[in-house]
Motif scaffolding. Structure first.
Motif, PDB file in Angstrom:
ATOM      1  N   ARG A 166     -18.926 -47.054  28.712  1.00 41.11           N
ATOM      2  CA  ARG A 166     -18.198 -47.525  30.044  1.00 41.11           C
ATOM      3  C   ARG A 166     -17.797 -46.497  30.820  1.00 41.11           C
ATOM      4  O   ARG A 166     -17.973 -45.324  30.607  1.00 41.11           O
ATOM      5  N   PRO A 167     -17.819 -46.791  32.384  1.00 41.48           N
ATOM      6  CA  PRO A 167     -17.517 -45.879  33.408  1.00 41.48           C
ATOM      7  C   PRO A 167     -16.132 -45.185  32.886  1.00 41.48           C
ATOM      8  O   PRO A 167     -15.112 -45.939  32.329  1.00 41.48           O
ATOM      9  N   GLY A 168     -16.264 -43.905  33.043  1.00 42.20           N
ATOM     10  CA  GLY A 168     -15.248 -42.987  32.495  1.00 42.20           C
ATOM     11  C   GLY A 168     -14.880 -42.752  31.275  1.00 42.20           C
ATOM     12  O   GLY A 168     -14.166 -41.909  30.854  1.00 42.20           O
ATOM     13  N   GLU A 169     -15.939 -43.292  30.425  1.00 40.96           N
ATOM     14  CA  GLU A 169     -15.647 -43.107  28.836  1.00 40.96           C
ATOM     15  C   GLU A 169     -16.526 -42.097  28.472  1.00 40.96           C
ATOM     16  O   GLU A 169     -17.784 -41.697  28.724  1.00 40.96           O
ATOM     17  N   THR A 170     -16.138 -41.156  27.270  1.00 38.66           N
ATOM     18  CA  THR A 170     -16.819 -40.257  26.662  1.00 38.66           C
ATOM     19  C   THR A 170     -17.157 -40.333  25.302  1.00 38.66           C
ATOM     20  O   THR A 170     -16.046 -40.975  24.628  1.00 38.66           O
TER      21      THR A 170
END
Length: 301
Positions: free
Chosen positions: A29-33
């Motif tokens: 997801r956006p911003g997820e690592t």
């Protein structure tokens, strides 16, 4: 008695990339690592993929493209050379790197892709380009696309990555290959119903073929265990173009292309996964055999 059928000659004006592929459980997801299962490198680029796909299906293929003067270049061209694609039309440019694609593939075979065009921005079309089929993609300059579809061949535009294409350029296209999003983007700038043939892909749901705005065929891909969808659309486009030029009816051509795309999704990597003609024929023969052995009235799954 007529001689053996001659496969068409194909020239592809397109991109050459090296794909850096990270396998992940799911797409982030956006911003997820997330932590990858592993990272691999494969030759890619939509133009190169379609060139190799057509060659493995039996066509005599040449590629017009560009690579950088760097270590990625030979790696990106390796499977094309091994597969018999003529690459003398691929030039080396000193001021740009070989194109690179950063790809994430999840456990269901879904992908996200970010491309650095690099040397692909330097692709130009030679004046002496001749073939039965000329294919091109939007990973090369608009001027190269326009020159490719202006040839007297059967012209194919795989309009990815999506951006508006001038109506006068689209007027030279015999077969436009797009997904639903790309169809919407191009349709804002031009009347796609005026084109001889437009195929719209819908992922696992299959594809529809339209002629002058009227749907003439639809097909779903055969069920397979998908591993990696990278390159499946390129395999589909090349297979459909060859099938139509070789004289298959619209429905048969679309079903054949869907089978090629499905097969390409069963193995990792774009070019390593592209099926040969022998693999395709074995796959189709196996499906016919299974369908013929079903009890009467059992639906085709």
């Amino acid at each position: 008695m007529s001689g053996p059928r001659q496969s068409p000659t194909v020239a592809v004006v397109g991109s050459v990339n090296l794909d850096l592929v990270a396998r992940v459980e799911r797409l982030p997801r956006p911003g997820e690592t997330l932590t990858a299962h592993g990272v691999s490198r494969h030759p890619g680029g939509k133009g190169a993929n379609q060139a190799l796909a057509a060659a493995r299906l039996g066509a005599a293929v040449s590629l017009v493209g560009a690579v950088g003067d760097d270590p990625f270049a030979d790696e990106a061209l390796a499977l094309l050379r091994e597969g018999g694609v003529e690459v003398t039309g691929v030039v080396t440019v000193g001021d740009r790197p070989t194109g690179t694609a950063l790809i994430q593939v999840d456990d269901d075979g879904e992908t996200t892709i970010v491309v650095d065009v690099g040397a692909n921005a330097a692709v130009t079309v030679p004046e002496d380009l001749h073939a039965d089929v000329v294919m091109t993609v939007l990973e090369v300059p608009d001027e190269a696309v326009a020159a490719a579809v202006a040839t007297p061949a059967f012209t194919v535009l795989n309009a990815a990555p999506a951006h508006a294409v001038a109506a006068e350029v689209l007027a030279g296209v015999d077969l436009l290959s797009v997904n639903a999003e790309e169809h919407a983007v191009l349709g804002r700038a031009a009347d796609l119903d005026a084109l001889p043939a437009v195929v719209v892909t819908h992922g696992a749901s299959g594809a529809t073929l339209h002629r002058y705005g009227r749907e003439v065929a639809s097909a779903a891909p055969p069920p397979v265990d998908a591993v990696d969808g990278t390159g499946a659309g390129d395999a589909f486009t090349a297979a459909l173009a060859l099938a139509l030029v070789e004289g298959l009816d619209d429905g048969s051509a679309l079903r054949r292309a869907c089978a090629v795309g499905a097969l390409a999704a069963t193995r990792a990597g774009a070019q390593p996964a592209l099926p040969t003609l022998a693999e395709l024929e074995t796959f189709l023969a196996g499906r016919r055999s299974r369908q013929g052995s079903k009890p009467k009235g059992e639906p085709d799954r």
